[in-house]
Design a protein around this motif. Sequence first.
Motif, PDB file in Angstrom:
ATOM      1  N   THR A  11       6.496 -13.294   0.353  1.00  0.00           N
ATOM      2  CA  THR A  11       5.846 -12.250   1.275  1.00  0.00           C
ATOM      3  C   THR A  11       5.065 -11.367   0.756  1.00  0.00           C
ATOM      4  O   THR A  11       5.060 -10.244   1.017  1.00  0.00           O
ATOM      5  N   SER A  12       4.026 -11.827  -0.256  1.00  0.00           N
ATOM      6  CA  SER A  12       3.238 -10.761  -0.890  1.00  0.00           C
ATOM      7  C   SER A  12       2.130 -10.205   0.140  1.00  0.00           C
ATOM      8  O   SER A  12       1.678 -10.982   1.098  1.00  0.00           O
ATOM      9  N   SER A  13       1.873  -8.898   0.149  1.00  0.00           N
ATOM     10  CA  SER A  13       0.906  -8.205   0.933  1.00  0.00           C
ATOM     11  C   SER A  13      -0.155  -7.567   0.239  1.00  0.00           C
ATOM     12  O   SER A  13      -0.519  -6.733   0.369  1.00  0.00           O
ATOM     13  N   GLY A  14      -0.513  -8.347  -0.771  1.00  0.00           N
ATOM     14  CA  GLY A  14      -1.707  -7.829  -1.647  1.00  0.00           C
ATOM     15  C   GLY A  14      -1.306  -7.028  -3.095  1.00  0.00           C
ATOM     16  O   GLY A  14      -0.070  -7.303  -3.172  1.00  0.00           O
ATOM     17  N   TRP A  16       0.058  -4.699  -5.881  1.00  0.00           N
ATOM     18  CA  TRP A  16       0.733  -3.209  -6.146  1.00  0.00           C
ATOM     19  C   TRP A  16       0.131  -2.642  -7.384  1.00  0.00           C
ATOM     20  O   TRP A  16       0.033  -3.337  -8.289  1.00  0.00           O
ATOM     21  N   GLU A  79      -0.570  -2.726  -1.339  1.00  0.00           N
ATOM     22  CA  GLU A  79      -1.642  -3.611  -0.411  1.00  0.00           C
ATOM     23  C   GLU A  79      -2.956  -3.421  -0.913  1.00  0.00           C
ATOM     24  O   GLU A  79      -3.975  -3.241  -0.199  1.00  0.00           O
ATOM     25  N   ASP A  81      -6.590  -3.897  -2.481  1.00  0.00           N
ATOM     26  CA  ASP A  81      -7.425  -5.084  -2.513  1.00  0.00           C
ATOM     27  C   ASP A  81      -8.166  -5.313  -3.787  1.00  0.00           C
ATOM     28  O   ASP A  81      -9.343  -4.776  -3.887  1.00  0.00           O
TER      29      ASP A  81
END
Length: 107
Positions: A11-14, A16, A79, A81
Amino acid sequence: MVDPDAPSRTTSSGYWRHWLVVDIKDHALKKGKIQGKTLTDYYPPTPPPNTGFHRYQFMLFKQPPGTVSLTDQERSRGEWDLLAFATMFGLGEPVAAVQFFNQNYKD
């Protein structure tokens, strides 16, 4: 230094962001000294329980002349970028990188 597997690999959200230093002088780096302007203080790997292995990546980019900074939206470590950041400042591809795996010590 980043963790692309936050909060977990499934469940990676970008990225860290664990550590970010800019304006490192090449002569200092050649001596093994990372002296520059710290934009994000070092935060050690601390994968949450039951999230499996996380990849921790150190990347070194050649910084072109000019100021590199974080935007107000990038103040949070989570998160992040990394690609947008590298593109914004013309960093290109990393010139060096290393990665290691780590998991929560209770797993």
